[in-house]
Write an enzyme that holds these catalytic residues in place. Structure first.
Site, short mmCIF file in Angstrom:
data_model
loop_
_atom_site.label_atom_id
_atom_site.label_comp_id
_atom_site.label_asym_id
_atom_site.label_seq_id
_atom_site.Cartn_x
_atom_site.Cartn_y
_atom_site.Cartn_z
N GLU A 90 0.84 -1.26 -0.04
CA GLU A 90 0.02 -0.05 -0.10
C GLU A 90 0.95 1.28 -0.16
O GLU A 90 1.99 1.32 0.52
CB GLU A 90 -1.07 -0.07 1.19
CG GLU A 90 -0.23 0.01 2.40
CD GLU A 90 -0.97 -0.35 3.87
OE1 GLU A 90 -2.15 -1.26 3.59
OE2 GLU A 90 -0.89 0.60 4.65
N CYS A 108 3.84 8.63 0.50
CA CYS A 108 4.56 7.71 1.43
C CYS A 108 4.56 6.29 0.66
O CYS A 108 3.41 5.61 0.29
CB CYS A 108 3.65 7.81 2.39
SG CYS A 108 4.32 6.72 4.00
N CYS A 115 7.63 -6.71 6.72
CA CYS A 115 8.67 -6.35 7.17
C CYS A 115 9.30 -7.06 8.05
O CYS A 115 8.89 -7.85 8.85
CB CYS A 115 8.51 -4.93 7.91
SG CYS A 115 9.92 -4.11 8.62
N CYS A 119 8.30 -4.90 14.65
CA CYS A 119 8.02 -3.62 15.71
C CYS A 119 6.31 -4.34 16.05
O CYS A 119 5.55 -4.39 15.39
CB CYS A 119 8.12 -2.34 15.30
SG CYS A 119 9.62 -2.18 14.63
N CYS A 122 3.41 -1.92 15.05
CA CYS A 122 3.29 -1.50 13.74
C CYS A 122 2.42 -2.69 12.85
O CYS A 122 2.69 -3.77 13.05
CB CYS A 122 4.52 -1.21 13.13
SG CYS A 122 4.86 -1.25 11.27
N CYS A 344 1.33 2.85 8.58
CA CYS A 344 1.72 1.93 7.73
C CYS A 344 1.41 0.54 8.07
O CYS A 344 1.34 0.01 9.05
CB CYS A 344 3.30 2.08 7.75
SG CYS A 344 4.04 0.90 8.75
N1 SAH Z 1 10.61 0.80 8.73
C1 SAH Z 1 10.91 2.17 8.24
C2 SAH Z 1 9.92 3.00 7.71
C3 SAH Z 1 8.52 2.50 7.62
S1 SAH Z 1 7.72 2.80 9.20
C4 SAH Z 1 11.09 2.54 9.99
O1 SAH Z 1 10.55 1.89 10.90
O2 SAH Z 1 11.51 3.59 10.35
C5 SAH Z 1 7.38 4.60 9.39
C6 SAH Z 1 7.15 5.16 10.74
O3 SAH Z 1 5.96 4.79 11.28
C7 SAH Z 1 8.26 4.41 11.51
O4 SAH Z 1 8.79 5.82 12.32
C8 SAH Z 1 7.39 3.68 12.57
O5 SAH Z 1 7.92 3.38 13.65
C9 SAH Z 1 6.05 4.53 12.52
N2 SAH Z 1 5.01 3.64 13.12
C10 SAH Z 1 4.44 2.43 12.61
N3 SAH Z 1 3.63 2.10 13.29
C11 SAH Z 1 3.05 3.28 14.13
C12 SAH Z 1 1.93 3.37 14.97
N4 SAH Z 1 1.11 2.42 15.08
N5 SAH Z 1 1.86 4.63 15.32
C13 SAH Z 1 2.94 5.73 15.12
N6 SAH Z 1 3.92 5.31 14.47
C14 SAH Z 1 4.15 4.11 14.08
FE1 SF4 Z 2 9.09 -2.31 9.78
FE2 SF4 Z 2 6.97 -1.44 10.88
FE3 SF4 Z 2 9.16 -1.27 12.40
FE4 SF4 Z 2 8.98 0.33 10.29
S1 SF4 Z 2 7.96 0.50 12.20
S2 SF4 Z 2 10.80 -1.34 10.85
S3 SF4 Z 2 7.89 -0.94 8.76
S4 SF4 Z 2 7.85 -3.17 11.53
#
Ligand code: SAH
Ligand code: SF4
Length: 365
Positions: A90, A108, A115, A119, A122, A344
């Site tokens: 997406e 974006c 991934c 995390c 996420c 994301c």
């Molecule tokens: N993997 C890369 C880029 C994609 S995620 C990274 O982690 O930086 C883009 C951003 O969205 C990252 O800062 C991530 O930590 C944040 N993100 C993901 N899920 C989130 C959530 N539920 N609330 C706030 N930020 C979130």
């Molecule tokens: Fe991967 Fe989501 Fe962590 Fe970014 S925030 S590194 S997309 S798992």
């Protein structure tokens, strides 16, 4: 079947040479793809029919098929695409009105299907890792929205999309080669022609990738997703911290700033009762002391994980005030497209689970 947007300029020239075509056809093809936003070889009317048919017989021009779309009340559009192998990713188009009455658009972009970092807060991290995107699959996300803006809003290609952020699904620096090929084409005057300074890569903190990035000539921006200022908590939030802990990550960020002369950004998503105390704000300020940086504070997006909820507004403001008091430059980021779960991986999660959504999802294919 291979895909034309996966090719570098050198590869296009090589392909054309093999077809007995002159070099200058490469520029003509790229003009059709990146400026005129062609969706088929057939419509490239200035090119000889034998070349158009020859290419169409050998390869696809593009790589994505839009599947579903959701639109938020703030104009954010999120699109789920199917790839040639049926997997899905997406991307999001985010408008920001300017004082001059124009609208600037940021796309974006996703760089991987799922991934590998995992995390726990996420949505993408919960989907596991399937594969890297190809350069063309990354580029096509931009071309799709450029076309959509031209066709629906009458925006001229190239001028409408002003910024790209690699903050969609996946870890960009874990797919470095494809990411960089896409960036070069999106930046090149023969390609999409967008300034490197208008692009930002967000990383969970892959130290070798940050080192490599600091040696690149193109001045692409870097944001590091920090979310915690001590190792035990960061390893829980961003598990790759076990491999590249803060005592390695932060010095590499300092080296990046020293060798590029650029400021670095840190993303800090606030989760209630997890990383949002004033003591944690002070610890963050201490960690980043003396570093030419900017902190983006984000109140967490809603997720399905009950451990990670957004703090109340007063807590977010108090955290920001404390950082500012300690002379850390920071901005409170307003989440875009909150009503459509633009965070994301959220649309794809919903698509995968086929659950009912609060907002209407338009089927495109
Ligand atoms: N993997 C890369 C880029 C994609 S995620 C990274 O982690 O930086 C883009 C951003 O969205 C990252 O800062 C991530 O930590 C944040 N993100 C993901 N899920 C989130 C959530 N539920 N609330 C706030 N930020 C979130
Ligand atoms: Fe991967 Fe989501 Fe962590 Fe970014 S925030 S590194 S997309 S798992």
């Amino acid at each position: 079947m291979s895909c034309f947007v996966d090719l570098t300029t050198a590869q296009i020239r090589e392909l054309l040479a093999g077809m007995g075509e002159p070099d200058y056809r490469a520029g003509q093809l790229q003009h059709w793809i990146y400026q005129r936003l062609a969706i088929s070889f057939d419509e490239m009317t200035g090119l000889p029919g034998r070349l158009r048919q020859g290419l169409a017989g050998r390869m696809r021009l593009h790589s994505l098929t839009p599947q579903q779309e959701v639109m938020g009340s703030d104009g954010t559009v999120k699109t789920l695409f199917a790839l040639a192998d049926g997997k899905t990713v997406e991307s999001t188009l985010m408008p920001s009105p300017t004082s001059k009455g124009h609208t600037r658009y940021t796309v974006c972009l996703s760089t991987q299907v799922g991934c590998p970092i995992g995390c726990p807060f996420c949505a993408t991290g919960q989907q596991g890792f399937e594969r890297n995107l190809t350069p063309g699959e990354i580029i096509d996300q931009v071309l799709y929205f450029a076309r959509r803006l031209r066709d629906r809003a009458g925006e001229s290609p190239g001028s409408a999309i002003t910024n790209l952020v690699f903050m969609g699904m996946g870890e960009p620096l874990a797919n470095y080669d494809a990411l960089w090929q896409a960036i070069e084409m999106l930046n090149s005057p023969q390609g999409f022609g967008l300034g490197a300074r208008s692009m930002v890569i967000s990383t969970s903190g892959l130290v070798p990738g940050i080192k490599r990035l600091s040696q690149e000539k193109l001045q692409v921006g870097l944001a590091v997703s920090l979310h915690a200022s001590e190792n035990a908590l960061r390893s829980r939030l961003v598990p790759v911290n076990k491999k590249y802990p803060l005592e390695e990550l932060i010095p590499v960020c300092r080296e990046y700033v020293a060798s590029t002369g650029r400021r670095i950004s840190f993303e800090y998503a606030l989760f209630t009762g997890v990383n949002d105390s004033l003591q944690q704000a002070r610890s963050l300020a201490h960690l980043l002391g003396g570093l030419n940086c900017h902190v983006n504070l984000i109140a967490a997006n809603r997720t399905t994980n009950p451990e990670f909820r957004s703090p109340v507004r007063a807590t977010v403001l108090a955290f920001e005030r404390e950082l500012k008091r300690l002379r850390i430059a920071c901005t409170l980021r307003q989440g875009k497209g909150l009503d459509i779960d633009a965070g994301c991986g959220q649309l794809r999660s919903r698509f995968l689970s086929e659950s009912k959504s609060r907002v209407s999802v338009r089927k495109l294919a």
